[in-house]
Motif scaffolding. Structure first.
Motif, PDB file in Angstrom:
ATOM      1  N   ALA A   1     -19.090 -20.313  23.834  1.00 56.83           N
ATOM      2  CA  ALA A   1     -17.796 -20.160  23.175  1.00 56.83           C
ATOM      3  C   ALA A   1     -17.255 -21.516  23.026  1.00 56.83           C
ATOM      4  O   ALA A   1     -17.578 -22.488  23.812  1.00 56.83           O
ATOM      5  CB  ALA A   1     -16.887 -19.491  24.355  1.00 56.83           C
ATOM      6  N   LEU A   2     -16.738 -21.614  21.820  1.00 56.25           N
ATOM      7  CA  LEU A   2     -16.012 -22.633  21.280  1.00 56.25           C
ATOM      8  C   LEU A   2     -14.230 -22.483  21.772  1.00 56.25           C
ATOM      9  O   LEU A   2     -13.798 -21.387  21.164  1.00 56.25           O
ATOM     10  CB  LEU A   2     -15.859 -22.933  20.061  1.00 56.25           C
ATOM     11  N   VAL A   3     -13.712 -23.434  22.374  1.00 59.06           N
ATOM     12  CA  VAL A   3     -12.272 -23.371  22.432  1.00 59.06           C
ATOM     13  C   VAL A   3     -11.553 -24.518  21.969  1.00 59.06           C
ATOM     14  O   VAL A   3     -12.022 -25.728  22.674  1.00 59.06           O
ATOM     15  CB  VAL A   3     -11.717 -23.118  23.848  1.00 59.06           C
ATOM     16  N   THR A   4     -10.783 -24.560  20.744  1.00 56.44           N
ATOM     17  CA  THR A   4     -10.285 -25.833  20.254  1.00 56.44           C
ATOM     18  C   THR A   4      -8.992 -25.944  20.964  1.00 56.44           C
ATOM     19  O   THR A   4      -8.203 -24.970  21.372  1.00 56.44           O
ATOM     20  CB  THR A   4     -10.119 -25.709  18.729  1.00 56.44           C
ATOM     21  N   GLY A   5      -8.539 -27.236  21.082  1.00 51.48           N
ATOM     22  CA  GLY A   5      -7.405 -27.325  21.847  1.00 51.48           C
ATOM     23  C   GLY A   5      -7.350 -27.134  23.115  1.00 51.48           C
ATOM     24  O   GLY A   5      -6.505 -26.490  23.718  1.00 51.48           O
ATOM     25  N   GLY A   6      -8.566 -27.177  23.828  1.00 53.25           N
ATOM     26  CA  GLY A   6      -8.740 -26.672  25.379  1.00 53.25           C
ATOM     27  C   GLY A   6      -8.544 -27.393  26.419  1.00 53.25           C
ATOM     28  O   GLY A   6      -9.052 -26.987  27.474  1.00 53.25           O
ATOM     29  N   THR A   7      -7.829 -28.443  26.183  1.00 52.37           N
ATOM     30  CA  THR A   7      -7.757 -29.397  27.538  1.00 52.37           C
ATOM     31  C   THR A   7      -6.555 -29.101  28.164  1.00 52.37           C
ATOM     32  O   THR A   7      -6.355 -29.780  29.395  1.00 52.37           O
ATOM     33  CB  THR A   7      -8.109 -30.791  27.112  1.00 52.37           C
ATOM     34  N   LYS A   8      -5.412 -28.286  27.601  1.00 55.63           N
ATOM     35  CA  LYS A   8      -4.119 -28.264  28.419  1.00 55.63           C
ATOM     36  C   LYS A   8      -3.502 -26.784  27.803  1.00 55.63           C
ATOM     37  O   LYS A   8      -3.805 -26.463  26.688  1.00 55.63           O
ATOM     38  CB  LYS A   8      -3.410 -29.466  28.281  1.00 55.63           C
ATOM     39  N   GLY A   9      -2.634 -26.462  28.455  1.00 59.84           N
ATOM     40  CA  GLY A   9      -1.829 -25.399  27.984  1.00 59.84           C
ATOM     41  C   GLY A   9      -2.739 -24.183  27.858  1.00 59.84           C
ATOM     42  O   GLY A   9      -3.440 -23.789  28.854  1.00 59.84           O
ATOM     43  N   ILE A  10      -2.272 -23.346  26.983  1.00 60.69           N
ATOM     44  CA  ILE A  10      -3.027 -22.026  26.857  1.00 60.69           C
ATOM     45  C   ILE A  10      -4.491 -22.229  26.553  1.00 60.69           C
ATOM     46  O   ILE A  10      -5.359 -21.400  27.038  1.00 60.69           O
ATOM     47  CB  ILE A  10      -2.443 -21.387  25.241  1.00 60.69           C
ATOM     48  N   GLY A  11      -5.034 -23.302  25.927  1.00 57.76           N
ATOM     49  CA  GLY A  11      -6.221 -23.612  25.635  1.00 57.76           C
ATOM     50  C   GLY A  11      -6.965 -23.860  26.859  1.00 57.76           C
ATOM     51  O   GLY A  11      -8.321 -23.317  26.892  1.00 57.76           O
ATOM     52  N   LYS A  12      -6.400 -24.480  27.943  1.00 59.48           N
ATOM     53  CA  LYS A  12      -7.236 -24.702  28.897  1.00 59.48           C
ATOM     54  C   LYS A  12      -7.387 -23.506  29.737  1.00 59.48           C
ATOM     55  O   LYS A  12      -8.380 -23.290  30.396  1.00 59.48           O
ATOM     56  CB  LYS A  12      -6.552 -26.043  29.766  1.00 59.48           C
ATOM     57  N   ALA A  13      -6.230 -22.647  29.861  1.00 57.44           N
ATOM     58  CA  ALA A  13      -6.309 -21.587  30.593  1.00 57.44           C
ATOM     59  C   ALA A  13      -7.331 -20.446  29.908  1.00 57.44           C
ATOM     60  O   ALA A  13      -8.079 -19.858  30.777  1.00 57.44           O
ATOM     61  CB  ALA A  13      -4.959 -20.674  30.420  1.00 57.44           C
TER      62      ALA A  13
END
Length: 257
Positions: free
Chosen positions: A11-23
């Protein structure tokens, strides 16, 4: 129920280091996925082993991300296009320059088009894949004082997502949209603080002004994990017959049925 649901999937999650993306990244990782996270700066969370530094507003970033993922794993199963932000000042049309419009559309629309274009050929070849584009309730309920250019870019994302779902559905690929309302993220808290400063009011008053303007029936912000729960469901086999849909997670803010 989600345990090991994504075992063996990438899976790829962009903007995934905080907030909604991290969750979202944490949720998919806990369910067994190999999760690749992108952001402009490296995360402070050292548990993220698969991180690609990238500024998605730069046109060449998407191809570089796709190449790194496919070279390492040979496949991509899930794309969560989460990176996005309201980059422009409030105040309506007269405050927005060409640069404001350009920046909002680069990050909130064109970057997603590029990521999908770069990775869709691999999904089509394997005849399976899931794309989830994170939009916003403001795309349907724009607030001219706060979100004009941001809302317009996300509204375009909604239309694009529906069209893409129609195009690639017969190829085994599902495309859905999740539209959060007001979510307790670092960006949202910063937005409220800036609003308080510019309006010369307290942070509590600024928070109340935002909640009143949006009209959140539940009277509170969403937690990022509450958005991640829906994303994980839509990415899972439990949602195999769902595509081309746009799900609001807004605490009852939408004024229409």
């Amino acid at each position: 129920m989600m345990e090991n649901s994504f075992k063996g999937q990438v899976a790829l999650v962009t903007g995934g280091t905080k907030g909604i993306g991290k969750a979202i990244a944490d949720k998919l990782t806990a369910a067994g996925a190999q999760v690749v996270v992108t952001a402009r700066t490296a995360p402070t969370d050292t548990s993220l082993q698969n991180f690609i530094a990238a500024d998605l507003t730069q046109p060449d970033s998407a191809d570089r991300i796709a190449k790194e993922i496919l070279n390492k794993y040979g496949r991509i199963n899930i794309i969560v296009n989460n990176a996005g932000a309201n980059l422009s000042p409030g105040g309506g049309f007269s405050t927005l320059s060409d640069e404001h419009w350009y920046n909002d559309w680069q990050l909130n629309f064109l970057s997603i088009v590029r990521i999908n274009k770069a990775l869709l050929p691999a999904m089509i070849e394997q005849k399976h894949g899931v794309i989830i584009n994170i939009s916003t309730g403001a795309a349907k309920q724009p607030i001219w004082e706060m979100t004009m250019s941001y809302s317009s870019a996300k509204a375009a994302l909604n239309v694009y997502s529906k069209a893409l779902a129609s195009e690639v559905g017969s190829k085994g690929i599902r495309v859905n949209v999740v539209s959060p309302g007001v979510v307790k993220t670092p960006l949202m808290l910063e937005f409220i603080e800036n609003l308080a400063t510019s309006s010369q009011i307290t942070v509590d008053a600024a928070f109340k002004a935002v909640m009143d303007k949006v009209g959140v029936a539940m009277g509170r912000m969403a937690e990022p994990e509450e958005i991640a729960d829906l994303v994980a469901f839509l990415a899972s086999p439990n949602a195999n017959y769902i595509t081309g849909a746009n799900y609001s997670v807004d605490g009852g803010a939408s004024p229409t049925v």
